[in-house]
Structures are given as C-alpha cells and as structure tokens.
Write a protein that holds these residues in place. Structure first.
Motif, PDB file in Angstrom:
ATOM      1  N   ALA A  71       0.837  -1.198   0.000  1.00 25.65           N
ATOM      2  CA  ALA A  71       0.000   0.000   0.000  1.00 25.65           C
ATOM      3  C   ALA A  71       0.877   1.255   0.000  1.00 25.65           C
ATOM      4  O   ALA A  71       0.561   2.239  -0.675  1.00 25.65           O
ATOM      5  N   THR A  72       1.971   1.223   0.719  1.00 29.68           N
ATOM      6  CA  THR A  72       2.871   2.377   0.775  1.00 29.68           C
ATOM      7  C   THR A  72       3.464   2.675  -0.596  1.00 29.68           C
ATOM      8  O   THR A  72       3.499   3.829  -1.032  1.00 29.68           O
ATOM      9  N   GLU A  73       3.920   1.651  -1.305  1.00 28.64           N
ATOM     10  CA  GLU A  73       4.485   1.858  -2.646  1.00 28.64           C
ATOM     11  C   GLU A  73       3.460   2.490  -3.579  1.00 28.64           C
ATOM     12  O   GLU A  73       3.775   3.423  -4.320  1.00 28.64           O
ATOM     13  N   VAL A  74       2.241   1.984  -3.526  1.00 31.38           N
ATOM     14  CA  VAL A  74       1.192   2.510  -4.398  1.00 31.38           C
ATOM     15  C   VAL A  74       0.839   3.949  -4.015  1.00 31.38           C
ATOM     16  O   VAL A  74       0.737   4.819  -4.879  1.00 31.38           O
ATOM     17  N   MET A  75       0.682   4.229  -2.732  1.00 30.62           N
ATOM     18  CA  MET A  75       0.297   5.572  -2.289  1.00 30.62           C
ATOM     19  C   MET A  75       1.378   6.600  -2.614  1.00 30.62           C
ATOM     20  O   MET A  75       1.074   7.713  -3.041  1.00 30.62           O
ATOM     21  N   VAL A  76       2.640   6.243  -2.434  1.00 30.90           N
ATOM     22  CA  VAL A  76       3.736   7.165  -2.762  1.00 30.90           C
ATOM     23  C   VAL A  76       3.695   7.498  -4.254  1.00 30.90           C
ATOM     24  O   VAL A  76       3.808   8.657  -4.658  1.00 30.90           O
ATOM     25  N   THR A  77       3.508   6.474  -5.081  1.00 36.58           N
ATOM     26  CA  THR A  77       3.493   6.669  -6.529  1.00 36.58           C
ATOM     27  C   THR A  77       2.272   7.455  -6.975  1.00 36.58           C
ATOM     28  O   THR A  77       2.389   8.409  -7.763  1.00 36.58           O
ATOM     29  N   VAL A  78       1.105   7.088  -6.489  1.00 38.71           N
ATOM     30  CA  VAL A  78      -0.127   7.784  -6.877  1.00 38.71           C
ATOM     31  C   VAL A  78      -0.079   9.245  -6.441  1.00 38.71           C
ATOM     32  O   VAL A  78      -0.469  10.141  -7.196  1.00 38.71           O
ATOM     33  N   THR A  79       0.403   9.508  -5.249  1.00 40.25           N
ATOM     34  CA  THR A  79       0.515  10.882  -4.768  1.00 40.25           C
ATOM     35  C   THR A  79       1.417  11.706  -5.684  1.00 40.25           C
ATOM     36  O   THR A  79       1.075  12.831  -6.065  1.00 40.25           O
ATOM     37  N   ALA A  80       2.547  11.142  -6.066  1.00 43.71           N
ATOM     38  CA  ALA A  80       3.468  11.857  -6.962  1.00 43.71           C
ATOM     39  C   ALA A  80       2.848  12.080  -8.336  1.00 43.71           C
ATOM     40  O   ALA A  80       3.029  13.137  -8.944  1.00 43.71           O
ATOM     41  N   MET A  81       2.088  11.093  -8.815  1.00 44.70           N
ATOM     42  CA  MET A  81       1.453  11.230 -10.124  1.00 44.70           C
ATOM     43  C   MET A  81       0.380  12.320 -10.106  1.00 44.70           C
ATOM     44  O   MET A  81       0.295  13.133 -11.039  1.00 44.70           O
TER      45      MET A  81
END
Length: 77
Positions: free
Chosen positions: A47-57
C-alpha cells in the motif's frame, strides 16, 4: 525490492519508464473499455508503494484527490 540506484537506473530513466507504463495502461483500458488489473496477482505491491506513486502522479499533473474521486464517480470507474 531494490532501489533504483541499486538497479543502475537514473531518476530520468525511472520517470520515463513510469510515463510509458501509464500511457500503455491507460490506452489498453480505454481500448477495451473494461477494467484491467493494475498489477499481476503475484506483484506483491505494498500500500505504501502505491500511495507514494499515486501521490506523486497526482501532484505531477496538478490534480487533487477530490478531483480523482469526482472523475471516478462521473466515469463509473
């Protein structure tokens, strides 16, 4: 999971890979007009990997989380 530095990839290479993946994924989903899982079942994304990436996108294209929610509601996705 290794870091980009450990894999020998520069920041620019990682950005280019992500941009290409997003375009390919969005095009495939639009072409089929159907859901396509974002990752294979065995990808073990956290979940952390996805949230970090989605937030940056979202930040990169100047969108707020509220706008994503509205788009999901209007588009039915």
């Amino acid at each position: 999971m290794s870091s980009p530095d450990e894999a020998g990839s520069s920041d620019a290479e990682v950005q280019a890979i992500l941009a290409r993946a997003v375009r390919l994924y969005a095009g495939r989903v639009a072409e089929r007009e159907a859901d396509l899982a974002a990752f294979p079942a065995d990808a073990q994304m956290t979940a952390t990997e996805v949230m970090v990436t989605v937030t940056a996108m979202l930040k990169a294209v100047n969108l707020q989380l509220f706008e994503l929610g509205m788009w999901q509601t209007w588009s039915g996705r």
